[in-house]
Design an enzyme around this catalytic site. Structure first.
Site, PDB file in Angstrom:
ATOM      1  N   TYR A   1      -2.788   1.419 -21.973  1.00 39.62           N
ATOM      2  CA  TYR A   1      -2.485   2.826 -22.373  1.00 39.62           C
ATOM      3  C   TYR A   1      -2.344   3.803 -21.314  1.00 39.62           C
ATOM      4  CZ  TYR A   1      -3.476   1.601 -27.313  1.00 39.62           C
ATOM      5  OH  TYR A   1      -3.632   0.899 -28.570  1.00 39.62           O
TER       6      TYR A   1
ATOM      7  N   LYS B   1     -37.465  -1.611 -27.860  1.00 39.90           N
ATOM      8  CA  LYS B   1     -36.696  -0.438 -28.882  1.00 39.90           C
ATOM      9  C   LYS B   1     -35.238  -0.865 -28.535  1.00 39.90           C
ATOM     10  CE  LYS B   1     -36.886   2.810 -24.914  1.00 39.90           C
ATOM     11  NZ  LYS B   1     -37.547   3.939 -24.318  1.00 39.90           N
TER      12      LYS B   1
HETATM   13  C1  LIG Z   1     -38.071   3.616 -23.261  1.00 38.45           C
HETATM   14  C2  LIG Z   1     -39.359   3.935 -22.842  1.00 38.45           C
HETATM   15  C3  LIG Z   1     -40.050   3.183 -21.575  1.00 38.45           C
HETATM   16  C4  LIG Z   1     -39.446   2.100 -20.741  1.00 38.45           C
HETATM   17  O1  LIG Z   1     -38.764   2.677 -19.782  1.00 38.45           O
HETATM   18  P1  LIG Z   1     -37.679   1.866 -18.795  1.00 38.45           P
HETATM   19  O2  LIG Z   1     -37.198   2.828 -17.966  1.00 38.45           O
HETATM   20  O3  LIG Z   1     -36.583   1.062 -19.901  1.00 38.45           O
HETATM   21  O4  LIG Z   1     -38.639   0.791 -18.276  1.00 38.45           O
HETATM   22  C5  LIG Z   1     -41.253   3.524 -21.412  1.00 38.45           C
HETATM   23  N1  LIG Z   1     -41.887   4.318 -22.129  1.00 38.45           N
HETATM   24  C6  LIG Z   1     -41.436   5.276 -23.018  1.00 38.45           C
HETATM   25  C7  LIG Z   1     -42.109   6.288 -23.764  1.00 38.45           C
HETATM   26  C8  LIG Z   1     -40.147   4.877 -23.538  1.00 38.45           C
HETATM   27  O5  LIG Z   1     -39.627   5.628 -24.319  1.00 38.45           O
END
Ligand SMILES: *Cc1c(COP(=O)(O)O)cnc(C)c1O
Length: 359
Positions: free
Chosen positions: A255, A35
């Site tokens: 800055y 994702k």
């Molecule tokens: C993003 C996500 C994962 C993966 O989690 P990580 O901590 O990056 O391994 C697994 N399950 C769901 C439902 C997620 O949204």
């Protein structure tokens, strides 16, 4: 390419990390979580690199899934957050997309839908995170209802941990107990484990795992852990020194002048800033890697530039600086900027050039 800010993504490292997940549970399968553009690594590139061995790919939404399908990815795509509008079910059904279902109302929507083919449902349980999912008390009934529907082919039983990176806390064991009790007697595969659970909670590995962060070589744990220690960082963020100056004691850099030299200091200005995704909150002292040694950033991070301490380092205009990668872990940078590696990776912006190794 003129401006040197770039990420280099080692696709062999991602394959190695995926294999590590699978090796911890040879009887199970793993949805590679890609994702958010594969946590900033490039979803299509990562999917292509893993396509031969990954069992499935996990994304947040249909737009992310369709991108993979349109790029020719053949392995199943799972929508972790499910669908948002009933109209998405047409595409889901047509293209065989797997879909999380997280409420009783959605089950009834699926029951009423006119679909060309039955869909695979990942029935999500709220086992304690209180974000998405069917209540444990309703779970058996939800499963039985789905089982009756012609619009549903396969069902996977799913939940998500909210604290599995804290190995000495009881939360994960509690969630495991809730899930085990609520799924008793249901004949369907289980899926629970995120990266932390894949690495450190053997009883959570089950039939399907959902490794995300670990694929990119970053440990979810603050301390050493035997499996996490085998991960290989996949992303290296680098840019180059574009100016050098000698700053005298009492002079400030950047800055707000919030870094003040206490001795003569050689400062390199590097073409990387928060508009590239380097965290603006990184403090003076955040580690970097220059010409084979560790150094630190100096002063406030600007939009397009930041300062690096080059005192005593053989470096000048054109020298490459690593901001995270195999020599400086993203987790270290995260610790110096009040954030987590997830936000660093996903925060890399469009103008940062992406270069791939081991395609
Ligand atoms: C993003 C996500 C994962 C993966 O989690 P990580 O901590 O990056 O391994 C697994 N399950 C769901 C439902 C997620 O949204």
């Amino acid at each position: 390419m003129s401006r040197a800010a770039k990420i280099t993504v080692d696709l062999d490292a991602i394959r190695h990390n995926y294999r590590l997940a699978r090796s911890l549970n040879t009887a199970g399968h793993a949805v590679a979580i890609i994702k958010a553009n594969a946590y900033g690594h490039g979803a299509i590139e990562v999917a292509k690199a893993l396509e031969a061995e990954a069992d499935a790919f996990g994304v947040a939404c249909l737009e992310e899934g369709a991108e993979l399908i349109e790029a020719g990815i053949q392995k199943p795509v799972l929508l972790l957050e499910g669908y948002f509008e009933v109209s998405e079910l047409d595409y889901i059904s047509e293209h065989g997309v797997w879909c999380a279902v997280h409420s009783l109302a959605q089950i009834e929507q699926i029951a009423q839908a006119k679909l060309s083919k039955p869909i695979t449902v990942w029935l999500k349980m709220n086992s304690g995170m209180n974000r998405l999912g069917v209540h444990p008390d309703d779970y058996q009934a939800a499963f039985k209802r789905l089982k009756q529907l012609d619009n549903v082919s396969d069902i996977v039983l799913m939940t998500h941990f909210f604290n599995s990176d804290e190995l000495d806390k009881a939360d994960t064991d509690k969630q495991l107990a809730v899930f085990n009790k609520a799924t008793e007697g249901l004949d369907a595969p289980h899926c629970m484990a995120n990266s932390a659970a894949v690495l450190a909670w053997p009883t959570a590995r089950r039939d399907w795992m959902r490794p995300g962060l670990m694929l990119y070589g970053s440990s979810p744990f603050p301390a050493a852990q035997e499996n996490a220690d085998k991960l290989i960082p996949a992303m290296t963020l680098t840019s180059e020194v574009i100016a050098v100056r000698e700053v005298q004691a009492g002079e400030t850099v950047g800055y707000a002048g919030n870094f003040c030299a206490d001795k003569p200091t050689r400062v390199g200005t590097v073409a990387l800033g928060y508009a590239d995704g380097y965290p603006r909150h990184a403090v003076t002292g955040t580690p970097v890697w220059v010409n084979g040694q560790r150094s630190r950033i100096i002063g406030r991070v600007s939009m397009d530039m930041l300062g690096v301490d080059l005192t005593g380092i053989d470096a000048g205009i054109g020298t490459e600086v690593e901001f995270w990668g195999k020599n400086v872990l993203a987790a270290e940078v995260a610790n110096h900027s009040d954030t987590i590696p997830y936000t660093l990776f996903t925060g890399i912006t469009r103008r940062v050039y992406k270069h791939y190794l081991n395609r």
